[in-house]
Design a protein around this motif. Sequence first.
Motif, PDB file in Angstrom:
ATOM      1  N   HIS A  44       2.657 -35.262  39.395  1.00 32.20           N
ATOM      2  CA  HIS A  44       3.722 -34.697  38.539  1.00 32.20           C
ATOM      3  C   HIS A  44       4.058 -33.277  38.913  1.00 32.20           C
ATOM      4  O   HIS A  44       5.202 -32.839  38.719  1.00 32.20           O
ATOM      5  CB  HIS A  44       3.341 -34.837  37.067  1.00 32.20           C
ATOM      6  CG  HIS A  44       3.555 -36.236  36.565  1.00 32.20           C
ATOM      7  ND1 HIS A  44       2.558 -37.195  36.607  1.00 32.20           N
ATOM      8  CD2 HIS A  44       4.661 -36.849  36.085  1.00 32.20           C
ATOM      9  CE1 HIS A  44       3.042 -38.343  36.136  1.00 32.20           C
ATOM     10  NE2 HIS A  44       4.320 -38.168  35.814  1.00 32.20           N
ATOM     11  N   LEU A  45       3.109 -32.537  39.482  1.00 33.39           N
ATOM     12  CA  LEU A  45       3.470 -31.210  40.014  1.00 33.39           C
ATOM     13  C   LEU A  45       4.502 -31.345  41.120  1.00 33.39           C
ATOM     14  O   LEU A  45       5.533 -30.635  41.148  1.00 33.39           O
ATOM     15  CB  LEU A  45       2.212 -30.516  40.550  1.00 33.39           C
ATOM     16  CG  LEU A  45       2.490 -29.184  41.246  1.00 33.39           C
ATOM     17  CD1 LEU A  45       2.955 -28.160  40.229  1.00 33.39           C
ATOM     18  CD2 LEU A  45       1.273 -28.702  41.975  1.00 33.39           C
TER      19      LEU A  45
ATOM     20  N   VAL B  36      -6.406 -39.322  36.263  1.00 34.12           N
ATOM     21  CA  VAL B  36      -5.794 -38.150  35.623  1.00 34.12           C
ATOM     22  C   VAL B  36      -5.451 -37.097  36.671  1.00 34.12           C
ATOM     23  O   VAL B  36      -4.347 -36.548  36.696  1.00 34.12           O
ATOM     24  CB  VAL B  36      -6.754 -37.568  34.547  1.00 34.12           C
ATOM     25  CG1 VAL B  36      -6.280 -36.193  34.113  1.00 34.12           C
ATOM     26  CG2 VAL B  36      -6.822 -38.497  33.347  1.00 34.12           C
TER      27      VAL B  36
ATOM     28  N   LEU C 270      -1.770 -35.702  37.698  1.00 30.59           N
ATOM     29  CA  LEU C 270      -1.346 -34.303  37.556  1.00 30.59           C
ATOM     30  C   LEU C 270      -0.751 -33.766  38.865  1.00 30.59           C
ATOM     31  O   LEU C 270       0.286 -33.085  38.857  1.00 30.59           O
ATOM     32  CB  LEU C 270      -2.538 -33.444  37.124  1.00 30.59           C
ATOM     33  CG  LEU C 270      -3.031 -33.678  35.705  1.00 30.59           C
ATOM     34  CD1 LEU C 270      -4.240 -32.801  35.406  1.00 30.59           C
ATOM     35  CD2 LEU C 270      -1.935 -33.410  34.717  1.00 30.59           C
ATOM     36  N   VAL C 271      -1.401 -34.075  39.971  1.00 29.13           N
ATOM     37  CA  VAL C 271      -0.859 -33.623  41.267  1.00 29.13           C
ATOM     38  C   VAL C 271       0.506 -34.246  41.513  1.00 29.13           C
ATOM     39  O   VAL C 271       1.462 -33.563  41.921  1.00 29.13           O
ATOM     40  CB  VAL C 271      -1.844 -33.979  42.406  1.00 29.13           C
ATOM     41  CG1 VAL C 271      -1.180 -33.733  43.752  1.00 29.13           C
ATOM     42  CG2 VAL C 271      -3.104 -33.155  42.287  1.00 29.13           C
TER      43      VAL C 271
ATOM     44  N   MET D  43       7.823 -32.385  39.628  1.00 31.22           N
ATOM     45  CA  MET D  43       8.533 -31.297  38.952  1.00 31.22           C
ATOM     46  C   MET D  43       9.137 -30.337  39.955  1.00 31.22           C
ATOM     47  O   MET D  43      10.228 -29.791  39.730  1.00 31.22           O
ATOM     48  CB  MET D  43       7.572 -30.529  38.030  1.00 31.22           C
ATOM     49  CG  MET D  43       7.114 -31.327  36.838  1.00 31.22           C
ATOM     50  SD  MET D  43       8.456 -32.128  35.968  1.00 31.22           S
ATOM     51  CE  MET D  43       8.306 -31.411  34.389  1.00 31.22           C
ATOM     52  N   ASN D  44       8.429 -30.123  41.052  1.00 33.70           N
ATOM     53  CA  ASN D  44       8.989 -29.248  42.077  1.00 33.70           C
ATOM     54  C   ASN D  44      10.226 -29.860  42.717  1.00 33.70           C
ATOM     55  O   ASN D  44      11.215 -29.179  42.984  1.00 33.70           O
ATOM     56  CB  ASN D  44       7.926 -28.995  43.145  1.00 33.70           C
ATOM     57  CG  ASN D  44       8.304 -27.809  43.999  1.00 33.70           C
ATOM     58  OD1 ASN D  44       9.163 -27.026  43.611  1.00 33.70           O
ATOM     59  ND2 ASN D  44       7.680 -27.681  45.134  1.00 33.70           N
TER      60      ASN D  44
END
Lengths: 117, 774
Positions: A109-110, A102, A106-107, A113-114
Amino acid sequence: MVKPATTKDDAHALFHSLRSAYSATPTNLKIIDLYVVFAVFTALIQVAYMAIVGSFPFNSFLSGVLSCVGTAVLAVCLRIQVNKENKEFKDLPPERAFADFVLCNLVLHLVIMNFLG
Amino acid sequence: MRYMIILSVADLIVKSNIANSQLFSSYLTSMLSKQHSGRRLFTVALTLSAGALTISRFRISSTADQIRKILFRSQFIEFDQLIEFGMAIKVGIVVVLLAVASICEAVAIFHPISESHLSAALELFSPVAGSFSSLEEAYEALRTFEVLGIEKKPDIKDDTCNSVVDTLSSMSSNSRDLYHALQVNGLLKCKTSKDALTGITSRLKDAVKDATSLLDYYHSIGGLLLIKDQSSEVDVLLKNADGILRSIKALSQSDGRWRYSANNPESSTYAAGLAFETLSGVIQLAASTIDENLIGTLKKDIVKLFDSIEKYDDGSYYFDDKHIDSSGHQGPLSATAAVVRGLTTFASTSESLNIPEDKILGLARFFLGIGVPGNSKDLYYQIDSLSHLENNRVSVPLILSIPATVLSLTSKDKFKVKVNTVLGSIAPPLSVKLMQVFSSGSKDGSVLKQELHFDPKEAIHMLDALPEGVDIGEYVFAFEIVLSDPEHKRKFATGGRTKVPVHVTGVVKVDDAKVAVLEGDIVESEKKLDLPGKNDLALSANHLQKLHLSFLLTTPFGKPFKPHQALLKLRHETGVEHIFVVENSGRHFETTLDFLGLVDKFFYLSGQYDIELTVGDAVMENSFLQPLGSIELDLPKAPEKATQPPPQAVNPYLRYGPKAEIAHIFRAPEKRPPQEVSFAFLGLVLVPFLAFLVGLLRLGVNLKNFPTSTIPAAFAILFHSGIAAVLLLYVLFWLKLDLFTTLKTLGLIGIFLMFVGHRTLSHLASASAKLKSA
């Protein structure tokens, strides 16, 4: 006279044996495999789209493909760690592996997204 | 010599470009014949050509450089081309000037003090706010006004007198202030009391006793001398005159200069001038007669000082201080002025000072050669020194000046000469003889001995008729002044032979002018021209023909004449110009343009060419620049490798006008796929997700492991909501947030999530471990 074994028959036999072996895997591993297949297919569709329309916002293309591939890779790692037959990770509780999965997602996807722009 | 250069240059510049050159040449001639000093004309000529150039000092370093500078500053493009093509003319001019330079060194005109000095004095010495800023300046102004004969205004007088009386009565004034105040008092004759003067006398006498430096001696002795002139009742005589003389002399140097004080090694000629003034003052104030030997040695010192005199080419002598001394006085003007003052005051105290008269005349010429100085101090030095030279006891210089150096043969001008003293007063009876006439370029002149006729009403010597053979051109006249009274020979300095440059102008006849188009050697068409009148030719020629122009030039005396410029210009309709020099043999001027050879030079441009003929010279009163008409030239086509004609000059007004508007071309946006394709693929991307969900259902996912008891359930819910929140944050980040806020929020949620997740997963782990063990 015995019929010689054609390659077609061999392929069939191989396929059947693989299928029966696979059905023996535990369900949670099957879920993870399904997830990996899903991610790879999404990546392939994105590549096909880029092939058709050209790579103009190249960063977006890369981030999309990378997110799929990244998450697939992380899922594979999770599968390795959760698999009970894997002696290497005997002492690692699966919940811990899931927490890592998880966090890494999350990292990832950060970053995605950037980079998506 | 400078004069001739000025004339020729100004003429060249003017004639080359101005269409109505006749008007300008007559303007120039009328300007020259008025009473101007050479300096003023130089300024005017340069203004004509290249805008204002102010000259406050006088020397031109090298004439050739100056010509080049003027030429480059010229704004006329045609003129630059002209110089290229007029190389022969340029070389000719330089040769002429060098020849003239080699003939004679002292060819210059000096004018005595005139009206322009008066107006300059009034302008420069105008006091600020009604009074002068210092007594020294007041003295300079008042002395200049006195010499020039200008009346002082009464209100300035009152103000300055108040300042004088204050300085004289104040106890804190030193000998310098007293000296300046006494100087002004001598001119204004303010009301001073005898007691004040007596008090000052005793202070000054003490100052003389205690003086150590030259300036101390100068101011105190000078002050005492002024008191002697202003009041006859005060006793100013010095007892120890011999001793004072010796102590001042101790400051002298062997090369003739003087030091300012014993411990200061710097010396200057200015100090020498001050020293001689002081020494003469001491001699005048001596109570007892001074040792003759001492005065003899002082005279020798003055003569020694004159060894260091320097000379300019035009015969002026001056003293120059190479080192700038501490009082800030520098330059030849102040040094020479100081020496002249010292010399004349010394000469007034004793007879028989042996200074050659040509040096005195040279000094006078130096001061007159400045013209009208630009600042007040220089004007004071000039006027003061000239007034000292006007009636000095060594020799009084006489200046020979020419009011007009340009004579016109057409208007039958008579040549006039004036002889005056430096301040413009009448000279003693004398006669002026014209000894020699040199024409330009020759060293030998015809020897005459023509005496000039004296007109006593106007005090002018006139030459009744020009000597034989003086045609138009540039000449140098050599004059000699002969004093009528032989006694005056010792008193006055006439300077031997004085050489002056003279221009004789006249109308040059242009005869027999014709233009012809030649085919081979046969004349195809010939037309007579009316020069310098209007002409309107319309010729035509092709490249196989030649154009032939010829005319005759004769001076008023019938001799052949070669002008500075005889140029033929062909100008194409596009603006490309070609200039040709018209050669001469004697009187006959002709040029032949062979178009076959010129085809390449003309850049193969066919079409109409305007023809223009220019004939001009400084001494030609009817110089002209005439358009003659046009010629239609038919040249062959240009081959591949022909040179292109030079680009024509851009109109300077257009260069700085508004430019064409530039429309910014934006980057063409990338080709985007049509929207339908994008939406189709959006749907296609969601398909694997749906397949994933379906597969999950097929595999039989369930939520059995979800914790049922409250607290773990709450944590589990919070865990999932935390992950959902992070994903939502990412969506917001993509849509509108920036990285910093995102990271901040992510940090907060992450901490929360870690805590919650830890609880949930550890609960799950313990549950599964319990299950395993069980």
